[in-house]
Design a protein around this motif. Structure first.
Motif, PDB file in Angstrom:
ATOM      1  N   GLN A 135     -82.309  34.896 -47.742  1.00 29.17           N
ATOM      2  CA  GLN A 135     -81.542  34.219 -46.696  1.00 29.17           C
ATOM      3  C   GLN A 135     -81.036  32.862 -47.169  1.00 29.17           C
ATOM      4  OE1 GLN A 135     -83.753  33.424 -43.124  1.00 29.17           O
ATOM      5  NE2 GLN A 135     -82.039  32.440 -42.081  1.00 29.17           N
ATOM      6  N   GLN A 136     -81.869  32.122 -47.912  1.00 30.69           N
ATOM      7  CA  GLN A 136     -81.451  30.808 -48.389  1.00 30.69           C
ATOM      8  C   GLN A 136     -80.389  30.922 -49.482  1.00 30.69           C
ATOM      9  OE1 GLN A 136     -82.349  28.073 -46.737  1.00 30.69           O
ATOM     10  NE2 GLN A 136     -83.525  29.455 -45.400  1.00 30.69           N
ATOM     11  N   VAL A 137     -80.454  31.983 -50.274  1.00 31.61           N
ATOM     12  CA  VAL A 137     -79.411  32.223 -51.277  1.00 31.61           C
ATOM     13  C   VAL A 137     -78.071  32.453 -50.592  1.00 31.61           C
ATOM     14  CG1 VAL A 137     -78.597  33.827 -53.049  1.00 31.61           C
ATOM     15  CG2 VAL A 137     -80.983  33.093 -53.037  1.00 31.61           C
ATOM     16  N   GLN A 138     -78.080  33.235 -49.518  1.00 34.62           N
ATOM     17  CA  GLN A 138     -76.842  33.486 -48.788  1.00 34.62           C
ATOM     18  C   GLN A 138     -76.297  32.196 -48.178  1.00 34.62           C
ATOM     19  OE1 GLN A 138     -75.038  36.376 -48.712  1.00 34.62           O
ATOM     20  NE2 GLN A 138     -73.526  35.030 -47.748  1.00 34.62           N
ATOM     21  N   LEU A 139     -77.192  31.365 -47.644  1.00 35.43           N
ATOM     22  CA  LEU A 139     -76.764  30.088 -47.074  1.00 35.43           C
ATOM     23  C   LEU A 139     -76.202  29.172 -48.161  1.00 35.43           C
ATOM     24  CD1 LEU A 139     -79.704  29.466 -44.572  1.00 35.43           C
ATOM     25  CD2 LEU A 139     -77.329  29.999 -43.992  1.00 35.43           C
ATOM     26  N   ALA A 140     -76.786  29.223 -49.348  1.00 35.64           N
ATOM     27  CA  ALA A 140     -76.280  28.412 -50.459  1.00 35.64           C
ATOM     28  C   ALA A 140     -74.863  28.841 -50.828  1.00 35.64           C
ATOM     29  CB  ALA A 140     -77.206  28.539 -51.665  1.00 35.64           C
ATOM     30  N   LYS A 141     -74.619  30.138 -50.871  1.00 34.98           N
ATOM     31  CA  LYS A 141     -73.277  30.638 -51.167  1.00 34.98           C
ATOM     32  C   LYS A 141     -72.282  30.172 -50.108  1.00 34.98           C
ATOM     33  CE  LYS A 141     -73.165  35.035 -52.158  1.00 34.98           C
ATOM     34  NZ  LYS A 141     -73.532  36.479 -52.111  1.00 34.98           N
ATOM     35  N   THR A 142     -72.719  30.183 -48.850  1.00 36.11           N
ATOM     36  CA  THR A 142     -71.838  29.737 -47.768  1.00 36.11           C
ATOM     37  C   THR A 142     -71.493  28.261 -47.912  1.00 36.11           C
ATOM     38  OG1 THR A 142     -72.766  31.390 -46.262  1.00 36.11           O
ATOM     39  CG2 THR A 142     -71.615  29.522 -45.268  1.00 36.11           C
ATOM     40  N   VAL A 143     -72.486  27.440 -48.265  1.00 35.52           N
ATOM     41  CA  VAL A 143     -72.241  26.009 -48.467  1.00 35.52           C
ATOM     42  C   VAL A 143     -71.181  25.803 -49.548  1.00 35.52           C
ATOM     43  CG1 VAL A 143     -73.252  23.862 -49.347  1.00 35.52           C
ATOM     44  CG2 VAL A 143     -74.490  25.217 -47.650  1.00 35.52           C
ATOM     45  N   LEU A 144     -71.303  26.514 -50.654  1.00 38.96           N
ATOM     46  CA  LEU A 144     -70.340  26.367 -51.748  1.00 38.96           C
ATOM     47  C   LEU A 144     -68.960  26.884 -51.348  1.00 38.96           C
ATOM     48  CD1 LEU A 144     -72.573  27.419 -54.782  1.00 38.96           C
ATOM     49  CD2 LEU A 144     -71.926  25.110 -54.077  1.00 38.96           C
ATOM     50  N   GLN A 145     -68.927  27.985 -50.613  1.00 42.74           N
ATOM     51  CA  GLN A 145     -67.646  28.540 -50.176  1.00 42.74           C
ATOM     52  C   GLN A 145     -66.930  27.598 -49.216  1.00 42.74           C
ATOM     53  OE1 GLN A 145     -69.036  32.265 -48.638  1.00 42.74           O
ATOM     54  NE2 GLN A 145     -69.124  33.259 -50.651  1.00 42.74           N
ATOM     55  N   GLN A 146     -67.698  26.865 -48.415  1.00 47.18           N
ATOM     56  CA  GLN A 146     -67.090  25.923 -47.475  1.00 47.18           C
ATOM     57  C   GLN A 146     -66.429  24.745 -48.181  1.00 47.18           C
ATOM     58  OE1 GLN A 146     -70.449  25.078 -44.939  1.00 47.18           O
ATOM     59  NE2 GLN A 146     -69.986  26.761 -43.533  1.00 47.18           N
ATOM     60  N   THR A 147     -66.792  24.525 -49.442  1.00 47.03           N
ATOM     61  CA  THR A 147     -66.147  23.467 -50.223  1.00 47.03           C
ATOM     62  C   THR A 147     -64.951  23.995 -51.007  1.00 47.03           C
ATOM     63  OG1 THR A 147     -67.551  23.812 -52.181  1.00 47.03           O
ATOM     64  CG2 THR A 147     -68.375  22.317 -50.472  1.00 47.03           C
ATOM     65  N   GLY A 148     -64.622  25.271 -50.797  1.00 48.81           N
ATOM     66  CA  GLY A 148     -63.462  25.849 -51.462  1.00 48.81           C
ATOM     67  C   GLY A 148     -63.772  26.586 -52.745  1.00 48.81           C
ATOM     68  N   GLN A 149     -65.050  26.671 -53.119  1.00 46.12           N
ATOM     69  CA  GLN A 149     -65.404  27.369 -54.347  1.00 46.12           C
ATOM     70  C   GLN A 149     -65.430  28.878 -54.118  1.00 46.12           C
ATOM     71  OE1 GLN A 149     -68.708  25.682 -56.651  1.00 46.12           O
ATOM     72  NE2 GLN A 149     -68.747  23.930 -55.259  1.00 46.12           N
ATOM     73  N   GLN A 150     -64.991  29.619 -55.127  1.00 46.22           N
ATOM     74  CA  GLN A 150     -65.053  31.073 -55.091  1.00 46.22           C
ATOM     75  C   GLN A 150     -66.407  31.503 -55.647  1.00 46.22           C
ATOM     76  OE1 GLN A 150     -62.638  32.953 -53.666  1.00 46.22           O
ATOM     77  NE2 GLN A 150     -61.616  31.016 -53.169  1.00 46.22           N
ATOM     78  N   VAL A 151     -67.316  31.879 -54.770  1.00 47.30           N
ATOM     79  CA  VAL A 151     -68.695  32.152 -55.173  1.00 47.30           C
ATOM     80  C   VAL A 151     -69.078  33.570 -54.772  1.00 47.30           C
ATOM     81  CG1 VAL A 151     -71.103  31.467 -54.929  1.00 47.30           C
ATOM     82  CG2 VAL A 151     -69.313  29.732 -54.888  1.00 47.30           C
ATOM     83  N   ASN A 152     -69.471  34.372 -55.759  1.00 43.80           N
ATOM     84  CA  ASN A 152     -69.989  35.707 -55.483  1.00 43.80           C
ATOM     85  C   ASN A 152     -71.507  35.760 -55.614  1.00 43.80           C
ATOM     86  OD1 ASN A 152     -67.404  36.879 -55.074  1.00 43.80           O
ATOM     87  ND2 ASN A 152     -67.107  36.977 -57.297  1.00 43.80           N
ATOM     88  N   GLU A 153     -72.047  34.917 -56.486  1.00 40.93           N
ATOM     89  CA  GLU A 153     -73.488  34.879 -56.714  1.00 40.93           C
ATOM     90  C   GLU A 153     -73.958  33.432 -56.721  1.00 40.93           C
ATOM     91  OE1 GLU A 153     -75.372  37.514 -56.926  1.00 40.93           O
ATOM     92  OE2 GLU A 153     -73.778  39.021 -56.993  1.00 40.93           O
TER      93      GLU A 153
END
Length: 281
Positions: A135-153
């Motif tokens: 769950q925390q990994v998914q939240l980390a990806k969301t945080v990065l995506q909200q900054t405009g980063q393209q994150v798959n992992e």
């Protein structure tokens, strides 16, 4: 190799007071001597699978990397006790005989770090692989995506921190006589602290942002870099982990290791919370 459970050290977390954004340099350089690194890590509980004698369950996996051959001995270090227990439960189906001989054991992150450094490069080295909470990994990806980063992992164990204010400084708390920067294993608990801070200082509400780094890079930076900023970092375990460790304490010992009491009734250690508002230094 045996892992010792030092519950008192893990539970020796003191209460903290929320301050505010501190104008500190970028997180690219961190460092401390090893005794101070161990002091920072010893109060963080992690969980591994051991036999009755305390020896960790080890898997033999092919070595990775150019020019590598043979197998490496790897032991899983879970951030969540529930994830570690789920692994044991799966093992009961796949290998009931092995599952009957192992258990989930809490151990200090400081001890894992110390063993890892002491055994590095030895022929019988055991590599510790940190297992993050999904769950925390998914939240980390969301945080990065909200900054405009393209994150798959997201590689590694996420640690969350906040920054903001006029100088975009890191959100700090008062721990004893020291102003420190908390890195949370649980984003929701950091979010709760941020919301309390916003209530106290609504003028900076719009500037507060949550960022994420990973535990492995922080540990490596602690070991290799050199910057006074390092002394201000603390790792904040999840309430779930602390409550589980506290549940293992003998009845007579639990009172000896409790953090200083506050005016609120509470049955388990709490994440840093504001008791008063102070300006950042």
């Amino acid at each position: 190799m045996k892992l010792l459970v030092r519950l008192g050290a893990i539970l020796g977390i003191v209460g903290c007071t929320l301050l505010g954004p501190s104008p500190i340099a970028n997180m690219s350089a961190l460092a401390l001597p090893e005794p101070q690194i161990l002091e920072k890590l010893r109060s963080v509980p992690v969980f591994t699978i051991t036999d009755a004698a305390g020896a960790p369950l080890i898997a033999s996996v092919p070595k990775q990397g150019q020019g590598q051959s043979g197998n490496a001995s790897v032991a899983g270090i879970f951030i969540s006790q529930k994830d570690a227990q789920a692994f044991v439960d799966q093992l009961k189906t796949k290998n009931p005989q092995l599952a009957a001989s192992v258990r989930v054991t809490p151990v200090s992150l400081g001890e894992i770090y110390q063993i890892s450094q002491a055994n590095k490069g030895k022929p019988d080295e055991v590599v510790f692989a940190y297992v993050p909470t999904p769950q925390q990994v998914q939240l980390a990806k969301t945080v990065l995506q909200q900054t405009g980063q393209q994150v798959n992992e997201f590689n590694g164990v996420p640690l969350f921190l906040a920054r903001g204010g006029p100088e975009n400084g890191y959100l700090t708390i008062q721990r004893g006589q020291q102003e420190v920067i908390p890195l949370f294993f649980n984003k929701e608990e950091l979010q709760g602290m941020v919301e309390r801070f916003k209530q106290q200082q609504p003028n900076v509400t719009a500037t507060i942002k949550i960022e994420v780094v990973n535990l492995e890079s922080v540990l490596e930076a602690l070991r290799t870099e050199n910057d006074p900023f390092l002394s201000q970092l603390i790792l904040v375990p999840s309430r779930e982990s602390l409550e589980f460790v506290r549940s293992l304490q003998p009845a007579g010992a639990s009172n000896q290791n409790k953090p200083p009491a506050s005016n609120q009734n509470r049955s388990a250690p709490q994440a840093p919370a504001p008791s008063q508002t102070r300006p950042a230094r």
